[in-house]
Design an enzyme around this catalytic site. Structure first.
Site, mmCIF file in Angstrom:
data_model
loop_
_atom_site.group_PDB
_atom_site.id
_atom_site.type_symbol
_atom_site.label_atom_id
_atom_site.label_comp_id
_atom_site.label_asym_id
_atom_site.label_seq_id
_atom_site.Cartn_x
_atom_site.Cartn_y
_atom_site.Cartn_z
ATOM 1 N N ASP A 25 0.827 -1.203 0.000
ATOM 2 C CA ASP A 25 0.000 0.000 0.000
ATOM 3 C C ASP A 25 0.864 1.258 0.000
ATOM 4 O OD1 ASP A 25 -2.291 1.476 0.028
ATOM 5 O OD2 ASP A 25 -2.864 0.986 2.088
ATOM 6 N N ASN A 73 -10.762 -2.554 -6.072
ATOM 7 C CA ASN A 73 -9.926 -1.647 -6.871
ATOM 8 C C ASN A 73 -10.540 -1.262 -8.222
ATOM 9 O OD1 ASN A 73 -6.711 -2.922 -5.683
ATOM 10 N ND2 ASN A 73 -7.924 -1.184 -4.990
HETATM 11 C C1 FPP Z 1 -1.642 0.108 -3.579
HETATM 12 O O1 FPP Z 1 -1.192 1.442 -3.565
HETATM 13 C C2 FPP Z 1 -1.047 -0.637 -4.713
HETATM 14 C C3 FPP Z 1 -1.741 -1.237 -5.736
HETATM 15 C C4 FPP Z 1 -3.199 -1.230 -5.826
HETATM 16 C C5 FPP Z 1 -1.047 -1.893 -6.862
HETATM 17 C C6 FPP Z 1 0.117 -2.762 -6.468
HETATM 18 C C7 FPP Z 1 0.813 -3.265 -7.678
HETATM 19 C C8 FPP Z 1 2.137 -3.359 -7.836
HETATM 20 C C9 FPP Z 1 3.093 -2.962 -6.773
HETATM 21 C C10 FPP Z 1 2.690 -3.931 -9.076
HETATM 22 C C11 FPP Z 1 2.924 -5.401 -8.824
HETATM 23 C C12 FPP Z 1 2.975 -6.194 -10.062
HETATM 24 C C13 FPP Z 1 2.660 -7.516 -10.171
HETATM 25 C C14 FPP Z 1 2.797 -8.256 -11.461
HETATM 26 C C15 FPP Z 1 2.155 -8.256 -9.034
HETATM 27 P P1 FPP Z 1 -2.281 2.591 -3.692
HETATM 28 O O2 FPP Z 1 -2.446 2.943 -5.123
HETATM 29 O O3 FPP Z 1 -3.531 2.172 -2.996
HETATM 30 O O4 FPP Z 1 -1.576 3.756 -2.915
HETATM 31 P P2 FPP Z 1 -2.317 4.941 -2.112
HETATM 32 O O5 FPP Z 1 -3.043 4.287 -0.972
HETATM 33 O O6 FPP Z 1 -1.175 5.793 -1.663
HETATM 34 O O7 FPP Z 1 -3.227 5.625 -3.069
#
Ligand code: FPP
Length: 265
Positions: A25, A73
């Site tokens: 996260d 999401n």
């Molecule tokens: C949460 O941060 C992250 C995600 C929803 C995406 C995670 C994906 C990756 C790290 C790429 C991994 C790739 C593979 C192939 C598994 P957020 O967007 O919710 O952050 P925020 O809470 O600060 O908005």
């Protein structure tokens, strides 16, 4: 061949978690803090994941499950959803050779039927190609929701009972565990969530019943080897009692979690 040599000294090799689950996260905040588009945070987050897989391999942690995309999401702006799904597809294609070389086995959990066909094809291809790798089992949860997973199992078992193929008295915790998407893995010993949030967000609710929970304010793209080390040190300081008065038998590598009794709390 596992490389233990790079393990920082105070960590006890014999008490490492056998399965680590991670809620990655903070990608968006990491990008916003730098005046960058959120996509840049996701790209950097993917690099952090690659490093975590390397750590697991180097330190002998055999299973890692990460939450890449939840059923919730889809509510994000279409542009971000499209970017994430394309990023997953591209990463799987680009990283397959390195995963092969490093002995990483790739699996996926979640409702994969709703994903774009090109991504599903790439997932199937990388799963098939890495099926026999044995160093680290990386499971990626995509379009995953734990309540949906458990509801689906209840429906499946109810259907079997209705058809007379299953006696309701035979429905046990063990049987339900066998029906989970993660059935080939031991339940996680440690859950890590980054970015300061302290929720499970519908991730592996059944599987995490006895996991140690570790929350850190570090944003996912900054979660590096040192941060993982800290999480493991914290894990090793915990007294894992599994509902008993004292942890009479500390877990060692390869030793199964003691059988749970219904009185456990
Ligand atoms: C949460 O941060 C992250 C995600 C929803 C995406 C995670 C994906 C990756 C790290 C790429 C991994 C790739 C593979 C192939 C598994 P957020 O967007 O919710 O952050 P925020 O809470 O600060 O908005």
């Amino acid at each position: 061949m596992l490389r233990f040599s790079s393990l920082p000294a105070p960590l006890d090799l014999h008490c490492l978690p056998q399965h680590v689950a991670v809620i990655m996260d903070g990608n968006g905040r990491w990008a916003t803090e730098r005046g960058l588009p959120r996509a840049a945070g996701h790209r950097q987050g993917a690099k952090a994941l690659k490093e975590l897989v390397r750590c697991c391999k180097d330190w002998g942690i055999p299973a890692l499950t990460v939450y890449a995309f939840s059923t919730e999401n889809w509510r994000r702006p279409t542009e971000e959803v499209d970017f994430l799904l394309l990023l997953f597809e591209r990463l799987l294609r680009q990283e397959l050779a390195e995963m092969q070389q490093s002995g990483v086995k790739l699996s996926f959990v979640g409702d994969l039927s709703a994903l774009p066909p090109a991504l599903r094809q790439e997932m199937q291809r990388s799963h098939n190609a890495t099926l026999h790798n044995q160093q680290v089992h990386l499971t990626v949860a995509i379009n995953y929701g734990s309540r949906a997973e458990i509801t689906q199992i209840c429906r499946q078992l109810a259907e079997q009972a209705q058809q007379g193929r299953l006696n309701p008295a035979e429905i046990t915790e063990e049987l339900l565990s066998e029906c989970l998407n993660t059935t080939s893995l031991p339940h996680p010993d440690l859950l890590i969530r980054t970015s300061g949030e302290m929720r499970l967000s519908n991730f592996l609710l059944w599987q995490l019943a006895y996991a140690e929970l570790y929350f850190t304010r570090i944003l996912w793209p900054d979660f590096d080897r040192a941060a993982f080390y800290e999480a493991l040190v914290s894990y090793q300081r915990r007294d894992r009692r599994f509902g008993q008065v004292s942890a009479s038998q500390p877990r060692v590598a390869g030793q199964p979690i003691p059988a749970l009794v219904s009185a456990d709390r």
